[in-house]
Design an enzyme around this catalytic site. Structure first.
Site, PDB file in Angstrom:
ATOM      1  N   ASP A 106     -13.215  13.342   9.718  1.00 14.54           N
ATOM      2  CA  ASP A 106     -12.370  12.205   9.346  1.00 14.54           C
ATOM      3  C   ASP A 106     -10.911  12.648   9.417  1.00 14.54           C
ATOM      4  O   ASP A 106     -10.602  13.843   9.423  1.00 14.54           O
ATOM      5  CB  ASP A 106     -12.700  11.697   7.935  1.00 14.54           C
ATOM      6  CG  ASP A 106     -12.271  10.259   7.712  1.00 14.54           C
ATOM      7  OD1 ASP A 106     -13.128   9.364   7.777  1.00 14.54           O
ATOM      8  OD2 ASP A 106     -11.060  10.016   7.488  1.00 14.54           O
ATOM      9  N   ARG A 160       0.831  -1.212   0.000  1.00 12.63           N
ATOM     10  CA  ARG A 160       0.000   0.000   0.000  1.00 12.63           C
ATOM     11  C   ARG A 160       0.863   1.259   0.000  1.00 12.63           C
ATOM     12  O   ARG A 160       0.536   2.246  -0.645  1.00 12.63           O
ATOM     13  CB  ARG A 160      -0.886   0.027   1.251  1.00 12.63           C
ATOM     14  CG  ARG A 160      -1.885  -1.117   1.337  1.00 12.63           C
ATOM     15  CD  ARG A 160      -3.223  -0.664   0.760  1.00 12.63           C
ATOM     16  NE  ARG A 160      -4.246  -1.666   0.894  1.00 12.63           N
ATOM     17  CZ  ARG A 160      -5.165  -1.667   1.850  1.00 12.63           C
ATOM     18  NH1 ARG A 160      -5.166  -0.716   2.758  1.00 12.63           N
ATOM     19  NH2 ARG A 160      -6.084  -2.601   1.887  1.00 12.63           N
TER      20      ARG A 160
END
Ligand SMILES: C[S@@+](CC[C@H](N)C(=O)[O-])C[C@H]1O[C@@H](n2cnc3c(N)ncnc32)[C@H](O)[C@@H]1O
Length: 291
Positions: free
Chosen positions: A160, A51
């Site tokens: 967030d 990732r």
């Protein structure tokens, strides 16, 4: 490790891009746990490497050592990108529909009635990702306000950690193919259909946007808001957190909720054995105990 060794082991593992050494993985694990509450197991080494290789490429970095150095020098600046790379932002409109059903059939009518004389109604979408959750909440809230003719001061806070997710939430622009959960009636009422270069997209109606405030917030850091909230949606977020982090978070939620306020968790999350401040009142729905 030498460059030659790196190249050889890349060939051996079929991995292209820099390799993540054990010490670097340990640094990243500790960093992510300390700053985001995300507990990564040993078995996530390959996943993290894969990732983050994309992130290294985007930053023009050749090796993980440089990335670790970047985190040491500017931990806050890179935190959101790191968290986005290793966790998931997957979300959808009206995900876990039973929570919205409870709001529509029971909670919103009750709150609007109780608060009709100068009351305020506050809902927090904590870990809102790209915005589908807070906008779905805004749809049911706006419809309840309309139905009852209520003038209650009602708002949704959406927060967030991930800067990319928040950018999308602020844009409020969604591919039609990602809007399966939104009925045709709601699409017509709450979205503007894109044209020209926005063909195939729908944009959130300004009347919905007015109800939603979008802010960056790391749930592990200090919170600027004082509450109280009537409901907190923290769904599919604590799945990455270990037990002590969840316990602390749930106690902080209890502190910000009204007496009898509601906490909604995701389908695979539970408060079992983690907090005495809440009672289970529905499928992954918890109510703050009145003491
Ligand atoms: C899978 S999404 C859930 C979105 C939405 N709540 C839902 O259920 O569809 C998880 C979100 O949690 C956010 N997140 C993870 N750790 C966080 C933290 N420490 N503070 C704030 N947000 C965090 C991630 O950035 C991600 O957008």
């Amino acid at each position: 490790m030498t460059t030659a060794a790196l190249t050889e082991s890349n060939v051996a593992t079929g991995v292209s891009g820099p390799l993540l050494a054990d010490a670097e993985f340990k640094f990243l694990r500790d960093f992510v746990y300390q700053h985001c509450g995300i507990a990564l197991g040993e078995q996530k080494h390959q996943l993290v490497q894969g990732r983050l290789q994309r992130r290294l490429r985007a930053l023009g970095l050749k090796e993980f050592g440089s990335y670790c150095q970047l985190l040491r020098t500017d931990p806050e600046g890179e935190l959101g990108e790191l968290a986005s790379a290793i966790s998931t932002n997957v979300t959808s409109f009206f995900r876990e529909m039973h929570h919205y059903d409870l709001l529509v059939s029971e909670l919103l009518p009750r709150w609007l009635e109780e608060k009709k004389h100068n009351g305020r109604l506050r809902i927090w979408s904590a870990g809102c990702s790209t915005g589908e959750e807070p906008y779905a909440l805004a749809m049911v809230l706006a419809e309840a306000l309309e139905r009852t003719g209520s003038s209650v001061d009602a708002r949704i806070l959406a927060t967030d950690l991930s800067p990319q997710a928040l950018e999308q939430a602020r844009a409020g622009l969604y591919a039609l193919e990602r809007m399966d959960g939104v009925s045709d009636e709601r699409r017509r009422k709450w979205f503007l259909r894109g044209e020209g270069r926005y063909e195939g997209y729908a944009c959130v109606h300004p009347r919905l946007r007015e109800l939603v405030t979008i802010q960056p917030l790391n749930l592990l850091h200090d919170w600027p808001m004082r509450g109280p909230f009537d409901a907190i949606f923290c769904r599919n977020v604590v799945i990455y957190f270990d037990k002590p982090t969840k316990q602390r978070l749930f106690e902080r939620y209890a502190g910000l909720l009204e007496q009898g306020g509601y906490l909604f968790l995701g389908h695979s999350e539970s408060m079992y054995g983690l907090s005495d401040s809440f009672e289970l009142v529905g499928r992954t729905v918890y109510r703050k105990c009145t003491r």
